[in-house]
Design a protein around this motif. Sequence first.
Motif, PDB file in Angstrom:
ATOM      1  N   ALA A 221       0.835  -1.205   0.000  1.00 60.64           N
ATOM      2  CA  ALA A 221       0.000   0.000   0.000  1.00 60.64           C
ATOM      3  C   ALA A 221       0.867   1.252   0.000  1.00 60.64           C
ATOM      4  CB  ALA A 221      -0.924  -0.004   1.208  1.00 60.64           C
ATOM      5  N   CYS A 222       0.662   2.101  -1.025  1.00 64.89           N
ATOM      6  CA  CYS A 222       1.461   3.316  -1.227  1.00 64.89           C
ATOM      7  C   CYS A 222       0.708   4.528  -0.673  1.00 64.89           C
ATOM      8  CB  CYS A 222       1.726   3.534  -2.719  1.00 64.89           C
ATOM      9  SG  CYS A 222       2.420   2.105  -3.583  1.00 64.89           S
TER      10      CYS A 222
ATOM     11  N   ALA B 273      -7.865   1.397   6.225  1.00 64.78           N
ATOM     12  CA  ALA B 273      -9.147   0.748   5.936  1.00 64.78           C
ATOM     13  C   ALA B 273      -8.979  -0.382   4.922  1.00 64.78           C
ATOM     14  CB  ALA B 273     -10.146   1.780   5.414  1.00 64.78           C
ATOM     15  N   VAL B 274      -8.147  -0.162   3.928  1.00 61.61           N
ATOM     16  CA  VAL B 274      -7.864  -1.223   2.951  1.00 61.61           C
ATOM     17  C   VAL B 274      -7.183  -2.391   3.646  1.00 61.61           C
ATOM     18  CG1 VAL B 274      -6.503  -1.820   0.910  1.00 61.61           C
ATOM     19  CG2 VAL B 274      -7.828   0.308   0.957  1.00 61.61           C
TER      20      VAL B 274
ATOM     21  N   VAL C 215     -14.245   2.483   0.892  1.00 57.15           N
ATOM     22  CA  VAL C 215     -13.042   2.407   0.051  1.00 57.15           C
ATOM     23  C   VAL C 215     -12.316   1.086   0.297  1.00 57.15           C
ATOM     24  CG1 VAL C 215     -10.709   3.339  -0.195  1.00 57.15           C
ATOM     25  CG2 VAL C 215     -12.687   4.881  -0.231  1.00 57.15           C
ATOM     26  N   GLY C 216     -12.151   0.746   1.567  1.00 62.77           N
ATOM     27  CA  GLY C 216     -11.487  -0.515   1.889  1.00 62.77           C
ATOM     28  C   GLY C 216     -12.208  -1.722   1.315  1.00 62.77           C
TER      29      GLY C 216
ATOM     30  N   ARG D  30       2.123   6.130   6.073  1.00 66.44           N
ATOM     31  CA  ARG D  30       1.558   4.776   6.018  1.00 66.44           C
ATOM     32  C   ARG D  30       0.384   4.570   6.977  1.00 66.44           C
ATOM     33  NH1 ARG D  30       6.741   3.764   8.788  1.00 66.44           N
ATOM     34  NH2 ARG D  30       6.483   2.509  10.691  1.00 66.44           N
ATOM     35  N   GLY D  31       0.187   5.500   7.907  1.00 70.97           N
ATOM     36  CA  GLY D  31      -0.958   5.407   8.795  1.00 70.97           C
ATOM     37  C   GLY D  31      -2.211   6.070   8.259  1.00 70.97           C
ATOM     38  N   ASP D  32      -2.182   6.536   7.021  1.00 73.15           N
ATOM     39  CA  ASP D  32      -3.343   7.171   6.390  1.00 73.15           C
ATOM     40  C   ASP D  32      -4.591   6.300   6.565  1.00 73.15           C
ATOM     41  OD1 ASP D  32      -4.342   9.209   4.165  1.00 73.15           O
ATOM     42  OD2 ASP D  32      -5.015   7.200   3.595  1.00 73.15           O
ATOM     43  N   GLU D  33      -5.729   6.946   6.885  1.00 73.39           N
ATOM     44  CA  GLU D  33      -6.924   6.169   7.217  1.00 73.39           C
ATOM     45  C   GLU D  33      -7.449   5.355   6.043  1.00 73.39           C
ATOM     46  OE1 GLU D  33     -10.573   8.081   8.208  1.00 73.39           O
ATOM     47  OE2 GLU D  33     -10.176   9.844   6.968  1.00 73.39           O
TER      48      GLU D  33
END
Length: 207
Positions: free
Chosen positions: A33-34, A51-52, A192-193, A44-47
């Motif tokens: 995950a980018c 969620a993904v 989204v996830g 990398r802690g982006d929500e």
Amino acid sequence: MTDTVLIPGGRDVRASLDTAASDGDRADAVVVACPPHPQQRGHRGDERLAAVSDALTARGVDCLRFDYGDWDEGYGESTDADAAVSWAAERYERVGLFGFSFGGTIALVTAASRPGLAGVCALAPTARLNPDVDAVAALDDIVALGVPARVLYAARDTTAEWRPVVDRAEALGVGTTEFGSDHFFVGQAGDVGAAAAEFLIPRLGSD
């Protein structure tokens, strides 16, 4: 469970590996995950990445969320993503790619030179990062390699220049999914996830 990983290479790239298995067995598949733009507090802690990862690990697939090394106008960041994919490919049978915004473009560009990928899913990618990093052209290469791809986008997104990517994807027969949202998908991270996992999971041989 989440472990910290140092990605080998010439740049300082650190990652979090979220593992699906709780009984000690390793998953056969992983998604790299980018994150979004590091100069706009992307990490990398982006929500959306979290969620993904949650959606993937709940269905038996690990997720490697990484941070880019020092800012390098998109060039070094592409190298970081490729290094993370190499790390994953040495340890898993199947590898997928996901990215959000700047990271969505990085994911598409990285996938364009990775014929063995199980699939790539880009959320709200921008068309271009710099004169040499072009997500629109990358789509042609991805299709030529036979790598499954999906573009997720927000109809009210006025932050990223996503339209050229979506138009080219649809012209090439690459699936697209529209959200009734702005660029940040406020309140829709779970959706989204789920959408990313719905595309990636079958191609990773899980569920």
